[in-house]
Design an enzyme around this catalytic site. Structure first.
Site, PDB file in Angstrom:
ATOM      1  CG  HIS A 207      -2.323   0.856   1.130  1.00 28.43           C
ATOM      2  ND1 HIS A 207      -2.156   2.136   0.837  1.00 28.43           N
ATOM      3  CD2 HIS A 207      -3.537   0.530   1.142  1.00 28.43           C
ATOM      4  CE1 HIS A 207      -3.392   2.600   0.734  1.00 28.43           C
ATOM      5  NE2 HIS A 207      -4.238   1.515   1.016  1.00 28.43           N
ATOM      6  CG  ASP A 278      -9.992   3.333  -3.643  1.00 30.03           C
ATOM      7  OD1 ASP A 278      -9.578   2.133  -3.882  1.00 30.03           O
ATOM      8  OD2 ASP A 278     -10.691   3.572  -2.508  1.00 30.03           O
ATOM      9  CD  GLU A 340      -3.696  -0.410  -2.551  1.00 30.70           C
ATOM     10  OE1 GLU A 340      -4.216  -1.473  -1.604  1.00 30.70           O
ATOM     11  OE2 GLU A 340      -4.215   0.560  -2.711  1.00 30.70           O
TER      12      GLU A 340
END
Length: 374
Positions: A207, A278, A340
């Protein structure tokens, strides 16, 4: 092979200890040692260095604290966002949601409980298990198994024993993370886990927040991003794949198949409750393969990511707002981005997804290679 020394400071007076910690964090070589939060294991900051390329890692959460490399003019900068240690302790090192090996199940899982082959694991956050909640791996002090700070391929290997029931997950798991530098300007991150006695979900991730212009240099909206991903996983308002749908990125703000400025369509992107990315992308192909290429035109720095995982979550630091960072820098919205890589999100609740559940004795292997250039 050169081994690296550690300076013990945990018996010093608080003021002297604080001053020495802050001083040593600015030094090129060595590692800082402080007393562990659990009273048994030491917390350290460990540097790997190869020429003018260096990284710092702490065994608190196996966190990648910094990556320093030159730009096209030879100027060095740290391209990882982070937080300066607090005045009295090393236990608060980075922004609360920044870590490389978050937990057994690094991304949210739906519901108050989920199952791994009829073995129920009770989870600790309301609604879902963002980075697994509870006693996260990032709050655990990892054991340093090996540390070679110089030479042709400096590396550090960290170990965490995740006990049966930790974070509500069934079964004990051995977890290892290795950071390794190699030429030219390459950082390898290797995450391995073995289920010891029960079936359990494992989905480790990195992350780290990147800004190739240097942390604190402004937003990353002008960075170009290319993703080797022609499909994405449809996420709901809670950023969960509740429908299980996979759709093409073509014709959407998620289409980064050709290099595109991160900010070009960010106002049309939905990153949960705020504007920004996101999103979870299905990486094309299988095995170790290219995932993404990011580039900052102003500095000339580029990052090429290879990995062996099925998906990649792209996040654009949508929630940062006047956040105090390291070196006196202040981070605001879009000050960094994450890449990620991981297995399928919430796979434990979606039998149509490839499984992330390990059987006893089964091994999990997550490899990332980050190639920097300038």
């Amino acid at each position: 092979m050169r081994r690296c020394s550690v300076v013990a400071i945990f018996n010093w007076p608080p003021m002297a200890r604080c001053q020495l910690v802050l001083l040593l964090l600015l030094c090129i070589a060595g590692a800082v040692l402080a007393s562990g939060a659990d009273g048994r294991k030491p917390i350290g900051v460990y540097e790997l260095k190869k020429g003018n390329f260096s990284v710092k890692v702490t065994n608190l959460g196996a966190i990648l604290m910094s990556v320093v490399l030159p730009d096209s003019k030879g100027n060095l900068a740290d391209v990882v966002l982070g937080k300066t240690p607090s005045p009295n302790t090393l236990t608060i090192l980075l922004t609360s949601d920044q870590w490389p090996a978050a937990s057994r199940n690094g991304y949210p899982g739906a519901g108050s409980s989920s199952t791994a082959k009829s073995t129920t694991c009770t989870e600790t956050t309301a609604g879902n298990t963002l980075h697994s909640g509870g006693r996260q791996f990032v709050k655990s002090i990892w054991e340093v198994k090996e540390y070679v700070c110089g030479g042709d391929s400096p590396y550090i290997t960290l170990y965490h024993y995740s006990f049966d029931g930790e974070q509500g997950f069934p079964g004990a798991v051995d977890v290892y993370v290795t950071y390794r530098l190699s030429s030219p300007y390459t950082l390898g991150v290797h995450m391995n886990a073995t289920a010891l006695d029960k079936a359990t979900p494992v989905n480790l991730l990195s992350h780290t927040y990147w800004n190739l212009g240097g942390h604190g240099s402004g937003d990353v909206l002008g960075h170009t991003l290319k993703l080797f991903a022609s499909r994405h996983l449809v996420l709901d308002k809670e950023l969960l794949p509740s429908s299980g749908r996979v759709e093409p990125v073509a014709g959407t703000p998620l289409d980064f198949r050709t290099p595109t400025p991160i900010g070009a369509r960010i106002r049309q992107a939905s990153g949960g409750q705020v504007v920004g990315y996101d999103a979870n992308f299905i990486v094309d192909g299988e095995g170790m393969r290219p995932v993404a290429v990011a580039r900052d035109g102003a500095s000339g720095r580029a990052l090429e990511l290879w990995a062996n995982q099925a998906t990649v979550q792209v996040y654009t630091a949508n929630w940062l707002n006047n956040t105090k960072g390291k070196d006196g820098k202040v981070y605001n919205q879009y000050a960094g981005f994450t890449l990620e890589t991981m297995g399928y999100v919430d796979a434990v609740n979606h039998p149509e997804f490839p499984s992330q559940t390990l059987r006893p004795g089964q091994k999990y292997k997550h490899d990332m290679v980050l190639k920097f250039s300038f």
